[in-house]
Design a protein around this motif. Structure first.
Motif, PDB file in Angstrom:
ATOM      1  N   ILE A 104       0.830  -1.211   0.000  1.00 44.05           N
ATOM      2  CA  ILE A 104       0.000   0.000   0.000  1.00 44.05           C
ATOM      3  C   ILE A 104       0.862   1.258   0.000  1.00 44.05           C
ATOM      4  O   ILE A 104       0.600   2.209  -0.733  1.00 44.05           O
ATOM      5  N   ALA A 105       1.898   1.251   0.821  1.00 44.26           N
ATOM      6  CA  ALA A 105       2.760   2.430   0.911  1.00 44.26           C
ATOM      7  C   ALA A 105       3.417   2.707  -0.432  1.00 44.26           C
ATOM      8  O   ALA A 105       3.458   3.844  -0.905  1.00 44.26           O
ATOM      9  N   TRP A 106       3.919   1.675  -1.051  1.00 45.15           N
ATOM     10  CA  TRP A 106       4.645   1.834  -2.309  1.00 45.15           C
ATOM     11  C   TRP A 106       3.724   2.350  -3.412  1.00 45.15           C
ATOM     12  O   TRP A 106       4.046   3.319  -4.115  1.00 45.15           O
ATOM     13  N   ILE A 107       2.551   1.742  -3.530  1.00 44.54           N
ATOM     14  CA  ILE A 107       1.631   2.145  -4.602  1.00 44.54           C
ATOM     15  C   ILE A 107       1.103   3.560  -4.374  1.00 44.54           C
ATOM     16  O   ILE A 107       1.131   4.403  -5.278  1.00 44.54           O
ATOM     17  N   THR A 108       0.639   3.832  -3.148  1.00 40.68           N
ATOM     18  CA  THR A 108       0.119   5.182  -2.913  1.00 40.68           C
ATOM     19  C   THR A 108       1.242   6.209  -3.014  1.00 40.68           C
ATOM     20  O   THR A 108       1.022   7.333  -3.461  1.00 40.68           O
ATOM     21  N   GLY A 109       2.438   5.836  -2.626  1.00 41.54           N
ATOM     22  CA  GLY A 109       3.586   6.738  -2.730  1.00 41.54           C
ATOM     23  C   GLY A 109       3.881   7.049  -4.188  1.00 41.54           C
ATOM     24  O   GLY A 109       4.073   8.210  -4.582  1.00 41.54           O
ATOM     25  N   LEU A 110       3.924   6.000  -5.011  1.00 43.05           N
ATOM     26  CA  LEU A 110       4.137   6.193  -6.445  1.00 43.05           C
ATOM     27  C   LEU A 110       3.063   7.108  -7.019  1.00 43.05           C
ATOM     28  O   LEU A 110       3.357   8.034  -7.784  1.00 43.05           O
ATOM     29  N   ALA A 111       1.807   6.826  -6.645  1.00 48.39           N
ATOM     30  CA  ALA A 111       0.695   7.627  -7.147  1.00 48.39           C
ATOM     31  C   ALA A 111       0.867   9.076  -6.740  1.00 48.39           C
ATOM     32  O   ALA A 111       0.756   9.997  -7.570  1.00 48.39           O
ATOM     33  N   ALA A 112       1.140   9.298  -5.459  1.00 45.26           N
ATOM     34  CA  ALA A 112       1.304  10.667  -4.973  1.00 45.26           C
ATOM     35  C   ALA A 112       2.457  11.351  -5.689  1.00 45.26           C
ATOM     36  O   ALA A 112       2.377  12.527  -6.068  1.00 45.26           O
ATOM     37  N   GLY A 113       3.547  10.619  -5.881  1.00 41.81           N
ATOM     38  CA  GLY A 113       4.707  11.184  -6.583  1.00 41.81           C
ATOM     39  C   GLY A 113       4.335  11.590  -8.000  1.00 41.81           C
ATOM     40  O   GLY A 113       4.732  12.659  -8.484  1.00 41.81           O
ATOM     41  N   THR A 114       3.569  10.745  -8.652  1.00 42.76           N
ATOM     42  CA  THR A 114       3.155  11.046 -10.023  1.00 42.76           C
ATOM     43  C   THR A 114       2.295  12.299 -10.070  1.00 42.76           C
ATOM     44  O   THR A 114       2.520  13.207 -10.878  1.00 42.76           O
ATOM     45  N   VAL A 115       1.312  12.347  -9.177  1.00 39.59           N
ATOM     46  CA  VAL A 115       0.435  13.513  -9.147  1.00 39.59           C
ATOM     47  C   VAL A 115       1.235  14.779  -8.882  1.00 39.59           C
ATOM     48  O   VAL A 115       1.101  15.784  -9.593  1.00 39.59           O
TER      49      VAL A 115
END
Lengths: 590, 590, 590
Positions: free
Chosen positions: B555-566
């Motif tokens: 969860i941390a990795w995916i949401t982190g990636l998503a947040a980074g992308t945004v």
């Protein structure tokens, strides 16, 4: 200059005040008192519980300092339960006593007023000044549906009444002087499991009224029960907050002022000295009761002293770097009586201007922040030289970093600052509201600083982010989290506008330099907080808040001007904002 | 890029979530509730006391969300004391009430299930859904060896049962909807001095079983007793810890990150802003109950909000100096729902993945530290430019000294961080264990740093010394001081190895720069702590800890990636690690 | 050099001591014990209440470790109320038990000694070793004016007596070994609402006396009552103070020492390491009971460990910058046993030199400050090279600013340092006294520094302002606020004189450099505080304070010399006061 003469006289008074406490200081007393209401406030302490109230039957206004209960056609006896007025409160566990002093002059049969231990309408013990066939003090009871009474004749109309609970025995006694007591009756088998205690007044006669004026009501501990343990814990809970406030005074205010590049030593030393003079001085004056009642040496007094110290540190921000160290000391001596004068008017009904207990200012937006700021502005009118106007107050990366440290320490402990004077059950709410207000101000400071200045000024972040704490002070225990957040947001913006746009104008108008911009951080947000309470706090009297803000402004300004004048007699520093004038400063090698 | 579209959608959801709470926020409530168990956890709250247990007679698993008691051939009546199952717990002093909601469908005589106030097998009052000749609710009692019962017919099979104690009177009542209540009986003279209260189920018939499913069990305060005072003190005890955690967030995390030489203003401002957004946002979302149950506005919620703020500051360490200030704000809005999603799964049985109450993670090694670290690593995959790889992150003597200050503040208050979520009686153990783990890590950091690098790196001392606090988080309330010391020692070494040897490889693999090395301080030690609990904590389910670590990582990795992308859509800073880009910075004169 | 051999042996002993605790460490226990007096002190714990005292009837001196009650012609039975001696104390709420161990050998009828639960002379339950016709243990009672007794024969003259209260039942039992118990009687209907519990001795015979020697008296909790909740709160109250002291150790002492310009990393790292070794080491040694009694793992032990850490940080101030990091570690291992030896003599009647409980040193002026300072001075005799005498210890603006930060943190939390070991009811007094003493010292430091040096030295402000905290340590819980203020004022002046005038002479005499001037801040003010107690504290034995100061001086000096000698075997640093020797230090760009 006649005014100067008056100001000098004022400083002499301040110094004389200082000498008084040296004559004697009371020892810490371990109070066995659990609750006392002296009815000095015009609003009833909200912890009272009123049963079957008829608002018109009691008031605190007609005879100030007394609770007046008007006894009308009512009775509690046996099947009569039509009595309207009973002020009750929870009693402590275990043994205890309740005492009141009442003035009551019954004219007809079964007019009575006094104290009660009450579990239900059919389970109580009551001690009243009464008239039946003769004037007397009667102890009556209904217990397990069995009732009875006993009385001792007296014609005293002002007397002390006392009920003492010891296990299942309740003793009633009265006294004309509070020292020698006459026992009325000892009731045994009084199974009052969770009694309430309070004041009552009845009148079996139709169409007559008699006023009972109660001077005070007091609950004292009996035996070595739980109560004293809880009291110890309460003191220790307050102790925690007192230490938090101390951290704000020293590392908070002290380091916030370190932003002045070459005046870091001066800022922290001034803080050290101001705190070290104000705290003992305030505590000693308070013991002597010069303004207001003499207080016991408990945590509350330390916290009040710290609040006074906070206020002088706020003032110091205005003239920081332009006074000699010895002048900060003189300033401290002059500040304390000035602050206490205003505090007395605001909180203790001083001069009868603000009825006690009605001003909503828990965390001191008005009493602490506004007062400190305008006192400081008063001082700088006298303590700014022409050179000061042309001298830039320099800061650098490191001095600003220290300032941010001070800012964060203030932010962290601000909830304790606001919660410390609140009732224990409201402390969590006061703390959460304070945090939310600070959060609001921090975010809005960033936004406003970026919008107004294009780039963020670190001074804005260090200062304006705290405006939320200043502004929420008045309302913190009386409003909602949502309102707190919004108020903080507004305070942050106001403070940034103050720093960026308003300060230069103010300085030009009053011809004084406000070194730390206390007008922006404490002055305006303090006033905002005092007035915002009108809109966001419950049970607030709008006129009173406005009056308080105005009176505080006047007292702060005048005493500040006076203090500035007195201090200016001792001369000006050779160079402003330079440690080297007074400190041994190492050569800097690069 | 479909994935980008999803990520954008995700950010929109985050922002909508943000708007919801603005619609309304509950007022602080003074909860009269003293205890509630909703039986959502798969493990029985250890504070329950089981008398004459037969493990097979009850479980929490068959009907999730309910406590199922299987009533078998047992009875409590008079001389029968062969009943096996009674879940009991201490009752509060004074008056109180207990309520349960039960589903029970008895088919034969003397099958019954309900609530009890119990002092001994021959001194109790009990209220049960029962069948004798007809379906009914029965209130039965044995008091001073005298027994009796009274019942009111009902055919409800799902109903609320309530016992209310008031002095020596106990009232039993039931309700189909929890609102309108039918009184069954009032028992007087119930001299239950220290009753326990709880749930019972009996069945006088041989060889039959009937299941009783209890939905919840609740103890509410009655009257104004001791209980509420103690509750106030408990809140204030938690308040002290909440302030300690606040000090960690601000001066701790904030100044730890000041080590970046020309980004000191940025580090503390980012801290200010992140905390100020996350705390209100988390508290508001929690009130709304988006993830998990709506919570009351009490200290616990503030502490949970602070934990969320701690986690985002950990994440911030990874991308510190490479985001614009406004991007930190966006990041904060995206982080909170992501964190709450994971927290909900870990602690509130979200999606049914981790049974409530079984994960051992008191001080948040997994939920706070591991999550924050891997979220941050996810972000830096998107938020590291090619220039960043070649740009040295500079520090100097003074920035490192400030960083050591931050480190020490974290060290000092870490015991409160770990103790705050623990039960009150375990707080001292949790605190001592945390201190010992920090001691172990501090000593091993010195040793490892000297051995690996020849000279001590001050960054190691500032960071790796804290790895003991990270690693002990999971086990702090469930292990011994000795194990804590050893775990801390290992964590310190692991962290130094991370800083000195592992970090460059990780950065090369994920193509991102980890500014503060959060992977070494929070990532690896967090995982270590989560898994070490398997070996050093009591009552731990190994598979569950491993599952939690894996889910959190994902969860941390995916949401982190998503947040980074945004966040990357809003562009990159012109220069990394430079205050001057966004702040008004004074020219430095030397 | 025979002395060197002894010193080496001493270091080996220190290291062996270190290994012992690794063999095993007890688990935290949730003590059910509410009060215990082992009568090891020569003064009666003041919380005892003596009823109708005859001073000559009891003492703690004749048989050390025992309370001797001389039973004379007295009786409590029925109308007899002429007994003189009853040591009583408040009992906890709810259920509990009291146990004593007594040696008593009655020769004639109705000579008896034992324990009592006492509400009044006619309402009590008593369990005594007695003689009537035969030797026995008798349980007697007077309840609601009805009296009775029952006895079980025994010829034991040293035995355990236990009364257990459970609701209205009181059980009496005795035991020869404390393990297997014989029940004497169970008294029901004992309505003791607020009983006191304690020790009694009577003798119905005229003109005879028999001595009863009580070894201990203990109150244990029974059931799940209020008591354990309060105990939890007490622990958490102490917890708050423990964290405050931790802040003093780390940020306080650590940053105070950062004033050495190029040794900032070293100062904080040494602090980190010293604290991290001393706390676990002290706690483990204490568990093992090498010096004094093994202690439970409660907050008190953590606080004592922190005090030991404070003392070594004081010592470290003397040799700061002249030891390698590994030598600080060795020093820590040698310091702890030395400190514990002195602590054992001062506070636990070690070697019988200072009767337990009679030394007035609550906040450790002698035990912590004086010991640490003179230990440090002992070390520097060995650890100062010739070069050190010529090398200036440089500071600059920033290092001094950090030092002021450390100073303020010490100032802020010092009240907790002094209050932590005080009784709960004296904590507020101890805290206020400490604050006033610090205020006094801060003001006098400014005055003295200005007068002696013409300009203020910031080192004076940072250090001497704290001398008030050092000096008030002994008396803080036993004196008045006024005396505290004055003592602090004197201590500040003394400390400034130390820094400005005395330090060079001391350094020349002992041929050692005192880096931080610990002799001025902790040495002299510590001695001042220890001796000032004679004049300002109540119930102080002058000779004992003097003896304590002298013994502490001797032990500190010898163990310090020894430690210095041992450490010197590991060589000297290449360059004093230079981080670069041991740390990776960034090049400074200007």
């Amino acid at each position: 200059m006649a005014i100067r003469a008056i100001f000098k006289l004022y400083s002499v008074v301040c110094i004389i005040l200082f000498c008084i406490p040296l004559l004697g200081i009371q020892k810490a007393s371990c109070a066995a008192e659990l609750y006392e209401d002296e009815f000095e406030s015009q609003a009833l302490d909200p912890s009272w519980l009123i049963i079957r109230e008829n608002q018109s039957d009691w008031n605190l206004l007609v005879h100030p300092g007394y609770l007046r209960i008007t006894t009308k056609s009512e009775n509690l006896w046996q099947i009569n339960v039509n009595n309207k007025i009973k002020l009750l409160r929870g009693a402590p566990l275990g043994d205890f006593e309740v005492v009141t002093k009442v003035t009551y002059n019954p004219k007809q049969k079964f007019q009575q007023a006094g104290v009660i231990m009450y579990e239900s309408d059919d389970n109580y013990v009551m001690l009243t000044r009464q008239m039946d066939d003769v004037d007397n003090v009667e102890m009556s009871r209904e217990l397990s549906r069995m009732s009875g009474s006993k009385s001792v004749p007296t014609t005293l109309t002002t007397l002390y009444l006392k009920l003492t609970k010891s296990g299942e025995n309740v003793t009633g006694s009265f006294s004309g002087d509070g020292n020698s007591w006459t026992t009325v009756d000892v009731v045994s088998g009084a199974k009052l499991e969770h009694p309430k205690v309070g004041l009552v007044g009845f009148n079996a006669q139709l169409n007559t009224t008699v006023d009972a004026d109660f001077d005070f009501f007091k609950i004292g501990a009996g035996g070595e029960g739980m109560a004293s343990v809880l009291e110890d814990f309460l003191e220790l809970t307050k102790y925690g907050k007192a230490i938090h406030v101390m951290a704000m005074l020293m590392v908070g205010f002290g380091f916030l002022m370190v932003f002045v590049k070459r005046y870091g030593y001066g800022a922290v030393t001034a803080t050290y000295i101001a705190v070290s003079i104000v705290i003992p001085y305030y505590m000693f004056l308070k013991t002597q009761g010069i303004f207001g009642e003499p207080a016991e040496l408990k945590m509350d007094r330390l916290i009040l002293a710290e609040f006074c110290a906070a206020s002088i540190l706020i003032a110091t921000g205005a003239f920081l770097g332009r006074l000699k160290m010895s002048q900060y000391m003189i300033m401290a001596f002059m500040f304390v009586p000035s602050y206490m004068l205003n505090e007395w008017i605001m909180l203790d009904n001083g001069m009868g201007l603000i009825p006690k207990g009605l001003l909503i200012d828990t965390g001191g937006s008005i009493v602490i922040h506004q007062f400190g700021a305008y006192f400081g502005l008063g001082v700088i009118v006298r303590m700014t030289t022409r050179e000061d106007f042309n001298k830039k107050i320099e800061s650098d990366k490191i001095s600003n970093q220290f300032s941010m440290l001070g800012s964060m320490v203030l932010w962290i402990f601000w909830p304790s600052f606001c919660a410390a004077p609140a009732e224990i059950s409201k402390m969590p709410l006061a703390a959460v509201n304070t945090i939310l207000s600070l959060c609001g101000a921090t975010v809005s400071t960033y936004i406003a600083s970026t919008m107004i200045r294009k780039k963020i000024a670190i001074e804005d972040m260090a200062n304006a982010a705290l405006a939320g704490g200043v502004a929420i002070g008045s309302s913190c225990a009386h409003t909602t989290p949502k309102s707190s957040l919004i108020l903080g947001f507004i305070a942050g913006i106001l403070s940034v506008i103050g720093f960026a746009l308003i300060q230069p104008r103010v300085q030009r108008i009053i011809k004084g330099i406000d070194t730390c911009g206390v007008h922006n951080l404490h002055g305006m947000p303090g006033v905002l907080g005092g007035l915002a309470a009108i809109f966001i706090a419950k049970n607030v009297i709008p006129g009173l808040q406005i009056k308080a803000v105005i009176i505080t402004f006047i007292i702060a300004w005048i005493t500040g001007l006076a203090a500035g004048t007195v201090v200016s007699l001792f001369g000006y520093r050779r160079q402003s904002y330079e440690d080297a004038v007074e400190f041994i400063v190492e050569e800097e090698h690069h």
